[in-house]
Design an enzyme around this catalytic site. Structure first.
Site, PDB file in Angstrom:
ATOM      1  N   TYR A   1       0.801  -1.327  -0.030  1.00  0.00           N
ATOM      2  CA  TYR A   1       0.050   0.117  -0.026  1.00  0.00           C
ATOM      3  C   TYR A   1       0.770   1.347  -0.107  1.00  0.00           C
ATOM      4  O   TYR A   1       0.757   2.204  -0.731  1.00  0.00           O
ATOM      5  CB  TYR A   1      -0.836  -0.109   1.126  1.00  0.00           C
ATOM      6  CG  TYR A   1      -1.694   1.081   1.515  1.00  0.00           C
ATOM      7  CD1 TYR A   1      -1.743   2.047   2.278  1.00  0.00           C
ATOM      8  CD2 TYR A   1      -3.107   1.346   0.490  1.00  0.00           C
ATOM      9  CE1 TYR A   1      -2.487   3.338   2.171  1.00  0.00           C
ATOM     10  CE2 TYR A   1      -3.868   2.352   0.711  1.00  0.00           C
ATOM     11  CZ  TYR A   1      -3.867   3.357   1.564  1.00  0.00           C
ATOM     12  OH  TYR A   1      -4.479   4.499   1.584  1.00  0.00           O
TER      13      TYR A   1
ATOM     14  N   LYS B   1       0.921   3.940  -2.777  1.00  0.00           N
ATOM     15  CA  LYS B   1       0.872   5.436  -2.247  1.00  0.00           C
ATOM     16  C   LYS B   1       1.800   6.484  -2.593  1.00  0.00           C
ATOM     17  O   LYS B   1       1.848   7.841  -3.016  1.00  0.00           O
ATOM     18  CB  LYS B   1       0.261   5.806  -0.818  1.00  0.00           C
ATOM     19  CG  LYS B   1      -1.052   5.379  -0.804  1.00  0.00           C
ATOM     20  CD  LYS B   1      -2.108   6.057  -1.454  1.00  0.00           C
ATOM     21  CE  LYS B   1      -3.523   6.077  -0.991  1.00  0.00           C
ATOM     22  NZ  LYS B   1      -4.567   6.647  -1.889  1.00  0.00           N
TER      23      LYS B   1
END
Lengths: 449, 264
Positions: free
Chosen positions: B170, B174
């Site tokens: 993740y 990002k």
């Protein structure tokens, strides 16, 4: 031709547009027809003194008409033809030595004639002489097809242009009627008042006796002192032959820009330099320096009409956050009292509150002045004040008043429509000059004009 | 047009099911001038619920303003963040129909496990959060550049700062979006468009339902408050909560042997 960031005078609104400076009316006409063809939009910008987004045009073309001031010889009766790019200051400089003066001037000389007509500006003499639109004999304008029209006062489309915030066409020049004056100085009386009722009373009294009146108002002082202020009233000094127009007559003192004595605000000022605390100190100091009893003196035209022009770039004192001016007109005494009371109760920090009285309206559909009172407040652009100003708008609307488009940066489209019941009539007149809606501004987009 | 007191008239949400985006629209509506809301996302319950809520918000506001009948509009647009070919055809007409003051990019997925042994699933997270969002941002940026005004809000994450064992996939996705967002901000400077890169910590939302909240966890409304306060600009990174900035600046510099011992 370049993309540039264009802001309002308050520097609280900004957008990017393609700025062009056509050097001829033919070139201007081509800019307009090209925009009409490719669906983009055009707006003329004068000297950028509109406080909000009236002279911005995001994603479109902003036209800067250029050229030296052009003022025709003054004909009988004070008739003069002036180019749109001539500023109020330029015009005064040109005609004052000949014994003429502008019929109406706003609080700064740095407004172009084009801008002055587009905003139908008013001054300290509205109670006697109305707004500038009342003194315009005809206006030359380029419409949304690139064609030029000379619109006389009785032409319906005149009302689309004068007061039309640049949205009906680009003003190229105008014929105005000047007023005769006997001297280059003003005889001025200043007097301190202790409360709102007294300020209003003195202003009304002085209106009966003087051409030019204005009150500075303290909206921060509370209780019995709410609305205390300083009333300044003036007239053109009666001429006596020797004093009238010495050679080299100029506006002198505080005429900004041109005056050697003007000072410059720092280009970068910390945000919050002008806040409630400092404003309260300023208000108190200014109030104390005014004479308690009235005092008469002679002063220069520049100092009387355009005091703020003495500090060049004063709008920068508000720092990066910027400021807005809240200016409204309300019909009744009670309305004004309730408005000032409301703004004080909500803690809206008004800097340089200005109060004037208005006389009769001129019937143009988007003209701001209506009989009664007009209050103008400079307010730091802090979002927390939004609900209070919305509340003030509601009070103003219910009273039958309105806000001033040359200053507005935050009212709502539905509120604006309620404030200007002639808006549909204005739109119909605008359609006769700009059927394809080529002329747009950030103001017109925001307020669905 | 956004006004001098930062009230917004139009907003485009990409990722209509996002709790943060919904909270943001709610707070933008409180400015009393929201007239047009466009919800772009996959058809489904999330978008439907958002549409109903926004419709009610605008209706209630118009009642309060006394402008019954001119409540403003809610539009829905079908958009799959991973279907790159359709980004331009879906989003282009949104700008063609009128200005958009604020774009909120809130599309993204949270991987189901800290590490994935499925290479396609792992790559899918990257192509959704980074690739898909970059594509959408490219369409939006071009339109707003033409507009000459507006703000783009990009939902990044503190996870973009430094990869952690617990969510490095993740974090990586990002991080890609975050760098693009900050670079885009610089690119759009001369065009009158601002870009806000939002880095929330743990947000208690439907996306994180069932997970144990990390320290300094916030609600979607807190993120929305930070977004609205930062609009319209200048372009910058916004940490939510603000304390996160200090926390991350420490964590960023911890030597690996220390960092890996932290229960993060």
């Amino acid at each position: 031709m370049r993309r540039a960031r264009v802001t309002g005078w308050g520097r609280a609104t900004a957008s990017v547009a393609t700025v062009v400076a056509p050097s001829s009316t033919e070139e201007l006409s081509q800019i307009i027809t090209r925009a009409a063809a490719d669906g983009s939009h055009v707006l003329a910008r004068g000297l950028g003194r509109a406080y909000g987004d009236a002279a911005q045009n995001a994603g479109g073309v902003v036209v800067r008409l250029s050229g030296p001031p052009v003022v025709s010889p003054v004909a009988d009766g004070g008739l003069v033809e002036v180019s749109a790019t001539t500023s109020i200051g330029d015009l005064i400089d040109a005609v004052l030595p000949l014994g003429w003066f502008v019929p109406v001037t706003p609080g700064t000389a740095h407004v172009s004639i084009g801008g002055a007509l587009a905003a139908d500006v008013h001054g300290k003499n509205h109670h006697r002489h109305g707004s500038i639109g009342s003194h315009v004999i005809s206006v030359r304008v380029m419409d949304g097809r690139g064609d030029v029209h000379d619109l006389a006062r009785d032409d319906p489309a005149f009302g689309a242009v004068v007061g039309g915030m640049g949205l009906a066409g680009i003003i190229l020049s105008a014929r105005l009627r000047l007023r005769r004056v006997d001297s280059a100085t003003m005889t001025v009386t200043a007097r301190r008042t202790d409360c709102l009722a007294e300020t209003m009373h003195v202003l009304a009294e002085d209106d009966a006796a003087h051409d030019y009146t204005v009150a500075w108002l303290d909206t921060l002082a509370g209780g019995r002192r709410l609305g205390r202020g300083v009333v300044t009233s003036g007239d053109h000094t009666d001429g006596s032959a020797e004093r009238a127009f010495p050679s080299g007559t100029e506006r002198a003192g505080g005429s900004g820009g041109r005056s050697r004595r003007s000072v410059t605000a720092p280009p970068w000022t910390p945000v919050g330099l002008l806040n409630r605390g400092t404003l309260a100190v300023f208000n108190e100091t200014y109030y104390r320096t005014a004479p308690a009893q009235f005092r008469t003196q002679e002063t220069s035209i520049g100092a009387f009409f355009h005091p703020l022009d003495a500090v060049s770039g004063w709008n920068r004192l508000y720092g990066r956050r910027g400021f807005l001016q809240y200016q409204v007109a309300v019909p009744g005494d009670e309305d004004l009292v309730r408005l000032v009371t409301l703004l004080h109760a909500r803690g809206v920090p008004g800097f340089l509150g200005v109060l004037k009285r208005f006389g009769g309206a001129n019937g143009l559909p988007l003209s701001f002045p209506i009989p009664g009172w007009t209050l103008a407040l400079d307010i730091p652009a802090v979002a927390a004040f939004a609900p209070a100003l919305d509340e003030a708008d509601e009070l103003v609307t219910l009273a039958g008043g309105r806000t001033y488009l040359a200053k507005d940066a935050r009212t709502r489209p539905d509120v604006l429509a309620a404030m200007y019941p002639d808006l549909p009539r204005w739109r119909a007149l605008r359609a006769t000059l700009d059927p394809d809606r080529v002329f747009r501004s950030d103001l017109s987009r925001r307020l669905s004009l | 047009m956004i006004d001098a007191l930062r009230a917004v008239q139009s907003v485009l949400v990409i990722g209509a099911g996002s709790d943060i985006a919904r909270a943001t629209v709610r707070q933008l509506a409180a400015g009393g001038r929201l007239e047009r809301v466009v919800l772009a996302g996959r058809p489904g319950r999330g978008r439907d619920a958002a549409q109903v809520e926004v419709g009610r918000l605008l209706g209630a506001r118009s009642m309060a303003n006394g402008t019954n009948g001119t409540a403003g509009s809610v539009e829905v647009v079908d958009l799959d963040i991973t279907d790159l070919a359709h980004h331009e055809p879906s989003l282009g007409p949104v700008f063609g129909a009128g200005d958009i003051d604020v774009v909120v990019l809130a599309a993204g997925v949270l991987p189901e496990a800290p590490t994935l042994t499925d290479p396609l699933a792992a790559a899918h997270v990257m192509s959704t959060n980074a690739g898909g969002c970059v594509s959408a941002l490219t369409v939006v940026a071009a339109a707003m550049r033409r507009q000459g005004h507006g703000s783009i809000v990009v939902l990044s994450s503190v996870a973009a700062e430094r990869p952690r064992r617990s969510n490095y996939l993740y974090g990586a996705s990002k991080a890609g979006l975050d760098a693009f967002s900050r670079g885009l901000a610089e690119d759009l400077r001369p065009d009158g468009v601002t870009v806000l890169t939002i880095r929330p910590g743990f947000v208690r939302s439907s996306m994180t339902a069932g997970l144990t909240p990390a320290p300094l966890a916030v609600d979607p409304a807190d993120v929305a408050t930070a977004i609205v306060a930062a609009l319209p600009g200048p372009s910058r990174v916004v940490w939510v909560p603000r304390a996160m900035r200090g926390v991350m600046s420490v964590l960023r510099h911890l030597p690996a042997p220390v960092f890996r011992r932290l229960p993060l």
